[in-house]
Structures are given as structure tokens and as C-alpha cells.
Design a protein around this motif. Structure first.
Motif, PDB file in Angstrom:
ATOM      1  N   MET A  47       2.295   6.234   7.296  1.00  0.00           N
ATOM      2  CA  MET A  47       2.607   6.420   6.070  1.00  0.00           C
ATOM      3  C   MET A  47       1.323   5.587   5.271  1.00  0.00           C
ATOM      4  O   MET A  47       1.159   6.033   4.202  1.00  0.00           O
ATOM      5  N   THR A  48       0.708   4.514   5.616  1.00  0.00           N
ATOM      6  CA  THR A  48      -0.061   4.089   5.058  1.00  0.00           C
ATOM      7  C   THR A  48      -1.561   4.999   5.022  1.00  0.00           C
ATOM      8  O   THR A  48      -2.225   5.183   3.887  1.00  0.00           O
ATOM      9  N   ASN A  49      -1.479   5.849   5.823  1.00  0.00           N
ATOM     10  CA  ASN A  49      -2.602   6.626   5.739  1.00  0.00           C
ATOM     11  C   ASN A  49      -2.276   7.786   4.836  1.00  0.00           C
ATOM     12  O   ASN A  49      -3.163   8.305   4.113  1.00  0.00           O
ATOM     13  N   VAL A  50      -1.092   8.275   4.586  1.00  0.00           N
ATOM     14  CA  VAL A  50      -0.627   9.260   3.694  1.00  0.00           C
ATOM     15  C   VAL A  50      -1.006   8.585   2.418  1.00  0.00           C
ATOM     16  O   VAL A  50      -1.340   9.122   1.548  1.00  0.00           O
ATOM     17  N   ALA A  51      -0.620   7.239   2.178  1.00  0.00           N
ATOM     18  CA  ALA A  51      -1.003   6.670   0.782  1.00  0.00           C
ATOM     19  C   ALA A  51      -2.476   6.520   0.576  1.00  0.00           C
ATOM     20  O   ALA A  51      -2.773   6.851  -0.619  1.00  0.00           O
ATOM     21  N   TYR A  52      -3.096   6.337   1.545  1.00  0.00           N
ATOM     22  CA  TYR A  52      -4.580   6.519   1.322  1.00  0.00           C
ATOM     23  C   TYR A  52      -4.938   7.752   0.804  1.00  0.00           C
ATOM     24  O   TYR A  52      -5.708   7.865  -0.175  1.00  0.00           O
ATOM     25  N   ILE A  81       0.739  -1.271  -0.122  1.00  0.00           N
ATOM     26  CA  ILE A  81      -0.040  -0.053   0.139  1.00  0.00           C
ATOM     27  C   ILE A  81       0.850   1.237  -0.137  1.00  0.00           C
ATOM     28  O   ILE A  81       0.606   2.315  -0.846  1.00  0.00           O
ATOM     29  N   ILE A  82       2.055   1.367   0.891  1.00  0.00           N
ATOM     30  CA  ILE A  82       2.753   2.472   1.136  1.00  0.00           C
ATOM     31  C   ILE A  82       3.572   2.813  -0.190  1.00  0.00           C
ATOM     32  O   ILE A  82       3.391   4.045  -0.705  1.00  0.00           O
ATOM     33  N   VAL A  83       4.082   1.875  -0.906  1.00  0.00           N
ATOM     34  CA  VAL A  83       5.006   2.027  -2.005  1.00  0.00           C
ATOM     35  C   VAL A  83       4.368   2.821  -3.104  1.00  0.00           C
ATOM     36  O   VAL A  83       4.696   3.758  -3.511  1.00  0.00           O
ATOM     37  N   PRO A  84       3.374   2.166  -3.470  1.00  0.00           N
ATOM     38  CA  PRO A  84       2.674   2.708  -4.608  1.00  0.00           C
ATOM     39  C   PRO A  84       1.946   4.173  -4.348  1.00  0.00           C
ATOM     40  O   PRO A  84       1.824   4.973  -5.045  1.00  0.00           O
ATOM     41  N   GLY A  85       1.602   4.346  -3.285  1.00  0.00           N
ATOM     42  CA  GLY A  85       0.821   5.526  -2.797  1.00  0.00           C
ATOM     43  C   GLY A  85       1.948   6.739  -2.789  1.00  0.00           C
ATOM     44  O   GLY A  85       1.581   7.837  -3.086  1.00  0.00           O
ATOM     45  N   LEU A  86       3.220   6.166  -2.107  1.00  0.00           N
ATOM     46  CA  LEU A  86       4.199   7.437  -2.084  1.00  0.00           C
ATOM     47  C   LEU A  86       4.610   7.935  -3.536  1.00  0.00           C
ATOM     48  O   LEU A  86       5.038   8.753  -3.615  1.00  0.00           O
ATOM     49  N   TYR A  87       4.565   6.695  -4.357  1.00  0.00           N
ATOM     50  CA  TYR A  87       5.146   7.178  -5.877  1.00  0.00           C
ATOM     51  C   TYR A  87       4.049   7.933  -6.606  1.00  0.00           C
ATOM     52  O   TYR A  87       4.689   8.886  -7.012  1.00  0.00           O
ATOM     53  N   GLN A  88       2.901   7.767  -6.184  1.00  0.00           N
ATOM     54  CA  GLN A  88       1.803   8.811  -6.614  1.00  0.00           C
ATOM     55  C   GLN A  88       1.870   9.973  -6.235  1.00  0.00           C
ATOM     56  O   GLN A  88       1.874  11.252  -6.584  1.00  0.00           O
ATOM     57  N   LEU A  89       2.406  10.110  -4.747  1.00  0.00           N
ATOM     58  CA  LEU A  89       2.733  11.299  -4.243  1.00  0.00           C
ATOM     59  C   LEU A  89       3.742  12.069  -4.726  1.00  0.00           C
ATOM     60  O   LEU A  89       3.739  13.508  -5.022  1.00  0.00           O
ATOM     61  N   PHE A  90       4.743  11.556  -5.006  1.00  0.00           N
ATOM     62  CA  PHE A  90       6.247  12.092  -5.493  1.00  0.00           C
ATOM     63  C   PHE A  90       5.903  12.479  -7.115  1.00  0.00           C
ATOM     64  O   PHE A  90       6.766  13.214  -7.437  1.00  0.00           O
ATOM     65  N   LYS A  91       4.907  11.952  -7.585  1.00  0.00           N
ATOM     66  CA  LYS A  91       4.722  12.208  -9.109  1.00  0.00           C
ATOM     67  C   LYS A  91       3.764  13.390  -8.902  1.00  0.00           C
ATOM     68  O   LYS A  91       3.713  14.072  -9.912  1.00  0.00           O
TER      69      LYS A  91
END
Length: 495
Positions: free
Chosen positions: A260-265, A182-192
Motif C-alpha cells: 500500500m505504501t508503494n501504491v501511495a507513492y 503516507i498510505i492514507v493521503p495516497g489512497l485518498y488521492q487514488l479514490f479521488k
């Protein structure tokens, strides 16, 4: 102490629980019991009551820090009182047998079996969900799968401490893998650059100050479980070093994972979408990963199984210690002669949990009683402060600043007050049920003149009849083993 086999003990041989909980196993017990289904399915109580995305993240971090305060307080208690049993043992040492029995009574009749049944129900539901998709899972199928899950956990804890710990490590890594997915794709979207859901994250107009206490209440429950290593202190290798390290490492990992999970959500979903979702991790996966969302219920089921396994491993030690202290029947302090597990203390919850599962109103029972968990944890931490003054010479290999237990105990009692304020009827019923522990203490523990049948049951006459010669115990264990091997024919022979 006698075992459950027909083998005779040598006079000099001592049967006891062995020290098999290493640092890694200790970390897996704590993380594995804290992280349940909630972070995957419904981590929205904090968002709903805090009023904004930014404030919800602040609450997640603040609750993690407060829980760390409680965990550090328990690290001190665990290193200066080197007995298993957790809350029960610390209350017993600080305030005596009457208050400790009240804690034990509430756990025995309601909190532990109901809590175990709720986690098991989540396991039963999510392990079957991929099979029944897109239809709903029938209730009878859920309860049957739940019963199998409870039986598997009971068998595992009865047969081997080592295998229980190994499987707990595997399940903990499974949870961390699911969270990483959950975290890795979410943070990838955030950095995009997907930051639109974080705009005006701390908007003052949406923050609900009256709801913040309830948000903290939800957050503290999400972190509950940091105390379970203290239930098995006597089995921890080098507890003076292992317990503080395991507690600190675990709490830091859980805080990072939750935040970080909530940031990804929030990166992928708006606050409105998150609040409307019945299963947040599934909605998240559908948005980013398509068909991979089918795997989410499996990860949730594994997470629930890990929570069941860790909880039962710890709780059985509390019953074992209470029996050793004379507050439960002596049979519960017996250890299997070959497997070195407290088998009677493990299986005592089995019939109670199944009875509540099929006949009881589990959620009402938890609503009545769950606030008492925080009350007695607060009492245990106040006991730390009390022991600082009444027993200043007690060796304390690990010692925390006094403000840490003071702040945490205040937080616990505030949560009890919040329960009284927000739900006085259910809280009052819970207090009334817990007060039945007072006559129970005087009837079962305090009065010396008891009926002969009760003396025999409670162990006052049990010294003459060892369990190893009991045909009933042998038949029960054989039947129990047969059922498990039918369900799990590939179970390793080392069990």
C-alpha cells in the motif's frame, strides 16, 4: 552461570533468561526489524529492475509470499527446536558443529557488526538532518550521532529485557504511524481519481525479464528480518502458540504496509519521479503536505533505531547460545544476576562495530558477505527437510507442508547463484573470507591441545574465577553506566 555484581547466589537459585516475550512483543520484534529506512528512502530497486509500475507491485507481493514461506518454515523449526540462536541453532542441530561454526564465524567477523553499523549510520544521518536543513550533514557529526545511537541501544539491551521490549513496541507503532501518514493521503488521492500513473501499468514493452531476478533480490532483502524472533525462542511465552501467530501476523502486516505504501507513492509520483528521488518519502510529503516533510527524517531515524534495537536484542542471543555450546568464550554465556540479561553477549559487538564504523569500509564488507546470509538461511531450511527424514519422531507442534521449505530453500540458493553471476569478484572474495572459518574451527574448537592463555580465555579454566569478583568488569560496567546517564539523565531508575 554468574552475574556481574558482588552478590552471592543461593545454591538452589537458577539464573536464566526469563520468558518476557509476549505475542505483542514478538510482533514488534519482527515488524520493527523488517521495516527499516528503505521503504521511506529508496524503495526503487524493484521498480528499476522490474520495468513497470504493475510488475513492481507484483514483485512486492510475490517477495512477501516467499518470505512468508521462509517465516513459516522457521516457525516449525522454532517450535520443534526450543532453543534460542536462530540460524546457528538449526544448522547445529541438523548438520553439526562444523557447519554451524562457519555461520557463526561469518556473522561475528563481518555481517553483524557491518550491518549494525550501516543501520546506525542511517540513524545518525536522519536524526541530524532537520537540524542542518537545507545544508548537508557533516560526516563527523553523523559518526558521532551514530556512536551515541549504538551506545544507547547497547545500554538499553544490557540493562533490561522489559524496557527493551517496551521501547521496541513504541518504535514499531511509530513506524506504522509513519507508514499510515503516507498510505492514507495516497489512497485518498487514488479514490479521488488520481490514476494516471497506473495507466498501462503492465505495459509489456517496459518489462525487463533479465532484470526480474534482481528485482526479486531487492524485494527479499526488503523483507529480511522475519527470522529474528527465532533468535530469542527461550524467552518467548508459550512458543508453540506465540511464534507461529507472531510470524504470520507480522508478515501479513508488513506485506500490506509495503504494497500500500508503494501504491501511495505511485499515486502521487510518476515512475520517473520516484527513480530520480533521493528520498522518496520526503518527495511524497513535499508534494502533499508541504512543510510536514521536515518530520519524515525523524520518522526514518526512529525506524532505524527500532531496527538496531531489535537486531541487537536477537543477535546477542545467538552469541549467548554459541558460548553455551562451547564455540565462543564462556564469558559470553553469563547472565546478569539481577537484570537477567546476557550482558557480555550484548556488548561484545560494541567495540567491533565502532572499529568498523570509524576504520572499515562498511559497504564493501557487506557486498562481500551479505549473500552468505541467504546461503545459510537456505541451509537451515534444508535442515528442516533433513530433520523430517532423520528425526521423524521429533515433536512438531506446528508443521508446514513440505513444498513450503522446498520452494523457499530453492529461492535462497537461487539468490546465491544470482550473486555469483552478477558480481563474481565480490562474491568470490566473500566466499574466501568465509572459508577462513575452517582453520579457525580447528584452531579454536577442534584441537584439544591449546595454549594455556587461550584455555583460560575460552572458559576451560574459567570455572574457578567467577566474573562477579572481577574488578575490571565492575569498573567497565560503572563507566559504561556513567556515560549513558550523562547522555540520558532522565533514564528511568528501574534500569
Amino acid at each position: 552461570v554468574s552475574g556481574l555484581t558482588g552478590m552471592a547466589l543461593a545454591p538452589e537459585e537458577k539464573v536464566e533468561l526469563r520468558k518476557k516475550v509476549t505475542l505483542l512483543r514478538g510482533i514488534s520484534i519482527i515488524i520493527g526489524t523488517i521495516i527499516g529506512a528503505g521503504i521511506f528512502i529508496s524503495p526503487k530497486g524493484i521498480l528499476k529492475n522490474s520495468g513497470s509500475v504493475g510488475m513492481s507491485l507484483v514483485v512486492w507481493i510475490a517477495c512477501g509470499i516467499l518470505s512468508l514461506f521462509g517465516a513459516l518454515s522457521y516457525a516449525e523449526l522454532g517450535t520443534c527446536i526450543k532453543k534460542s540462536g536462530g540460524h546457528y541453532t538449526y544448522i547445529l542441530e541438523a548438520f553439526g558443529p562444523q557447519v554451524a561454526f562457519m555461520r557463526l564465524w561469518v556473522d561475528m567477523i563481518a555481517i553483524r557488526p557491518a550491518g549494525l553499523a550501516v543501520i546506525a549510520l542511517a540513524f545518525g544521518r536522519y536524526i541530524l538532518e532537520p537540524i542542518f536543513m537545507p545544508c548537508g550533514v557533516p560526516e563527523i557529526a553523523i559518526k558521532l550521532a551514530t556512536t551515541i545511537g549504538i551506545t544507547m541501544v547497547m545500554y538499553l539491551n544490557s540493562m533490561s529485557v522489559s524496557w527493551t521490549a517496551r521501547i521496541q513496541i513504541f518504535l514499531t507503532f511509530s513506524k506504522l504511524l509513519a507508514i499510515a501518514i503516507i498510505i492514507v493521503p495516497g489512497l485518498y488521492q487514488l479514490f479521488k481519481g488520481e490514476t494516471k500513473n497506473f495507466e498501462n501499468a503492465f505495459e509489456v514493452n517496459t518489462v525487463d525479464l533479465t532484470g526480474l531476478p534482481l528485482a526479486f533480490y531487492s524485494g527479499m532483502y526488503a523483507y529480511a528480518g522475519w527470522f529474528y524472533l527465532n533468535f530469542v525462542t527461550e524467552e518467548v511465552e508459550n512458543p508453540e502458540r506465540t511464534m507461529p501467530l507472531a510470524i504470520c501476523i507480522s508478515m501479513v502486516i508488513v506485506m500490506i504496509c509495503y504494497t500500500m505504501t508503494n501504491v501511495a507513492y505511485y499515486t502521487v509520483m510518476s515512475a520517473e519521479e520516484l527513480l530520480a528521488s533521493d528520498a522518496v518519502a520526503v518527495t511524497f510529503a513535499e508534494k502533499l503536505m508541504g512543510n510536514f516533510s521536515v518530520a519524515v527524517p525523524v520518522f526514518v531515524a526512529l525506524s532505524c533505531f527500532g531496527s538496531m534495537n531489535g537486531c541487537l536484542f536477537a543477535i546477542s542471543r545467538m552469541f549467548y547460545v554459541a558460548s553455551r555450546e562451547g564455540q565462543l568464550p564462556e564469558v559470553l554465556s553469563m547472565i546478569h544476576i539481577r537484570r537477567h540479561t546476557p550482558l557480555p553477549a550484548v556488548i561484545v559487538l560494541y567495540p567491533i562495530t565502532l572499529l568498523i564504523l570509524f576504520l572499515g569500509d562498511i559497504y564493501s564488507l557487506l557486498n562481500f558477505m551479505s549473500f552468505l546470509r541467504w546461503f545459510f538461511i537456505g541451509v537451515a531450511v534444508v535442515g528442516l527437510i533433513y530433520l523430517r527424514y532423520t528425526r521423524p519422531d521429533m515433536p512438531r507442534p506446528f508443521k508446514v507442508p513440505i513444498f513450503i521449505p522446498a520452494v523457499f530453500s530453492f529461492t535462497c540458493f537461487f539468490m546465491v547463484f544470482l550473486s555469483l553471476y552478477s558480481d563474481p569478484i565480490n562474491t568470490g572474495i566473500g566466499f574466501a573470507i568465509s572459508l577462513t572459518g575452517i582453520p579457525a574451527y580447528f584452531i579454536f574448537i577442534h584441537f584439544e591441545r591449546k595454549p594455556k592463555w587461550f584455555q583460560k580465555l575460552s572458559g576451560q579454566r574459567l570455572h574457578k574465577c567467577k566474573w562477579e569478583s572481577s574488578e575490571y568488569a565492575q569498573k567497565f560496567l560503572s563507566s559504561y553506566t556513567l556515560i549513558i546517564h550523562i547522555m540520558m539523565p532522565d533514564m528511568p531508575s528501574s534500569f
